[in-house]
Motif scaffolding. Structure first.
Motif, PDB file in Angstrom:
ATOM      1  N   ARG A  79      20.090  -9.480  -0.937  1.00 39.51           N
ATOM      2  CA  ARG A  79      21.276  -9.259  -0.438  1.00 39.51           C
ATOM      3  C   ARG A  79      22.705 -10.075  -1.083  1.00 39.51           C
ATOM      4  N   ASP A  80      22.251 -11.089  -2.230  1.00 43.97           N
ATOM      5  CA  ASP A  80      22.572 -11.206  -3.995  1.00 43.97           C
ATOM      6  C   ASP A  80      22.840 -10.047  -4.803  1.00 43.97           C
ATOM      7  N   GLY A  81      22.136  -9.106  -4.795  1.00 47.27           N
ATOM      8  CA  GLY A  81      22.731  -7.903  -5.887  1.00 47.27           C
ATOM      9  C   GLY A  81      21.566  -7.787  -6.513  1.00 47.27           C
ATOM     10  N   SER A  82      20.935  -9.155  -5.861  1.00 49.30           N
ATOM     11  CA  SER A  82      19.523  -8.827  -7.412  1.00 49.30           C
ATOM     12  C   SER A  82      18.545  -8.314  -7.031  1.00 49.30           C
ATOM     13  N   SER A  83      17.317  -7.417  -7.590  1.00 50.60           N
ATOM     14  CA  SER A  83      16.150  -7.181  -7.337  1.00 50.60           C
ATOM     15  C   SER A  83      15.072  -8.203  -6.541  1.00 50.60           C
ATOM     16  N   GLY A  84      15.104  -7.349  -5.430  1.00 51.83           N
ATOM     17  CA  GLY A  84      13.335  -7.661  -4.802  1.00 51.83           C
ATOM     18  C   GLY A  84      12.413  -7.543  -5.207  1.00 51.83           C
ATOM     19  N   ALA A  85      11.143  -7.439  -4.483  1.00 47.77           N
ATOM     20  CA  ALA A  85       9.949  -7.438  -5.202  1.00 47.77           C
ATOM     21  C   ALA A  85       9.310  -5.839  -4.164  1.00 47.77           C
ATOM     22  N   PRO A  86       9.366  -5.162  -4.752  1.00 49.58           N
ATOM     23  CA  PRO A  86       8.618  -3.929  -4.020  1.00 49.58           C
ATOM     24  C   PRO A  86       8.223  -3.262  -3.041  1.00 49.58           C
ATOM     25  N   GLN A  87       8.416  -2.323  -1.874  1.00 46.16           N
ATOM     26  CA  GLN A  87       7.440  -2.442  -0.798  1.00 46.16           C
ATOM     27  C   GLN A  87       7.181  -1.319  -0.858  1.00 46.16           C
ATOM     28  N   PHE A  89       0.564  -1.312  -0.194  1.00 45.46           N
ATOM     29  CA  PHE A  89       0.128  -0.155  -0.279  1.00 45.46           C
ATOM     30  C   PHE A  89       1.402   1.555   0.075  1.00 45.46           C
ATOM     31  N   GLY A  90       0.685   2.332  -0.444  1.00 45.51           N
ATOM     32  CA  GLY A  90       1.451   3.971  -1.027  1.00 45.51           C
ATOM     33  C   GLY A  90       2.065   3.580  -1.669  1.00 45.51           C
ATOM     34  N   ARG A  91       3.371   3.857  -1.751  1.00 44.29           N
ATOM     35  CA  ARG A  91       4.433   4.652  -2.492  1.00 44.29           C
ATOM     36  C   ARG A  91       5.134   3.370  -2.678  1.00 44.29           C
ATOM     37  N   LEU A  92       5.216   2.781  -3.997  1.00 46.82           N
ATOM     38  CA  LEU A  92       6.132   1.601  -3.600  1.00 46.82           C
ATOM     39  C   LEU A  92       8.336   2.370  -3.610  1.00 46.82           C
ATOM     40  N   GLN A  93       9.026   1.729  -3.077  1.00 45.60           N
ATOM     41  CA  GLN A  93      10.137   1.508  -3.417  1.00 45.60           C
ATOM     42  C   GLN A  93      11.258   0.578  -3.743  1.00 45.60           C
ATOM     43  N   SER A  94      11.789   0.553  -4.523  1.00 45.95           N
ATOM     44  CA  SER A  94      12.685  -0.675  -5.396  1.00 45.95           C
ATOM     45  C   SER A  94      13.167  -1.578  -4.320  1.00 45.95           C
ATOM     46  N   GLN A  95      13.499  -2.276  -3.936  1.00 46.51           N
ATOM     47  CA  GLN A  95      14.373  -3.795  -3.049  1.00 46.51           C
ATOM     48  C   GLN A  95      15.417  -4.023  -3.765  1.00 46.51           C
TER      49      GLN A  95
END
Length: 149
Positions: A39-47, A30-36
């Motif tokens: 630890r291995d440097g790959s992209s995670g789901a935005p929060q 919910f709300g504005r997303l921030q990229s994540q």
């Protein structure tokens, strides 16, 4: 701290991202997303500013029926998840002797936890706003855990 403080922070925020975790775990941002970045440097789901996590036993309700749930055929999940996007939170409430959560949206849909196995309801509201922390159920009661820095 009660649900009301978390519900106030959540009310009015749009659903910005919906994703599936391991198994049938559901994450609603919910709300504005921030990229994540993992630890291995790959992209995670935005929060989002607030995340609803339901580990299992959830459903999405329409005005007159259950549209999809954790035991539904996974083939139809994404179609319903897309209907959540952009809708604003109207209310968040708990129900039941052991607190389950229901989040009502501006488009008439509701996201509901509904544990069907022994133990505790398996949901959390994770707020990166004020209040910062994670609201969940522990020993049959609402419990707030501060977010680690």
């Amino acid at each position: 701290m009660s649900l009301a403080i978390f519900a106030d922070a959540l009310t009015g925020l749009p659903v910005s991202h919906v994703w599936r975790g391991h198994g049938s775990a559901l994450f609603v941002e919910f709300g504005r997303l921030q990229s994540q970045t993992r630890r291995d440097g790959s992209s995670g789901a935005p929060q989002g500013a607030i995340t609803l996590m339901i580990e299992w036993s959830w459903r999405i309700e329409g005005p007159g029926s259950i549209l999809v749930g954790s035991w539904s055929d996974e083939f139809g999940w994404n179609k319903v998840f897309e209907k959540l996007l952009g809708a604003n939170v109207v209310s968040a409430e708990t129900f039941g002797l052991l607190p389950e959560i229901a989040i009502s949206l501006s488009n008439g849909l509701r996201i509901v936890s509904f544990m069907t196995a022994e133990g505790q309801p398996q949901w959390s509201l994770i707020s990166r706003l004020t209040p910062k922390g994670s609201l969940s159920v522990k020993e049959g009661r609402l419990y707030v855990e501060p977010l680690s820095s």
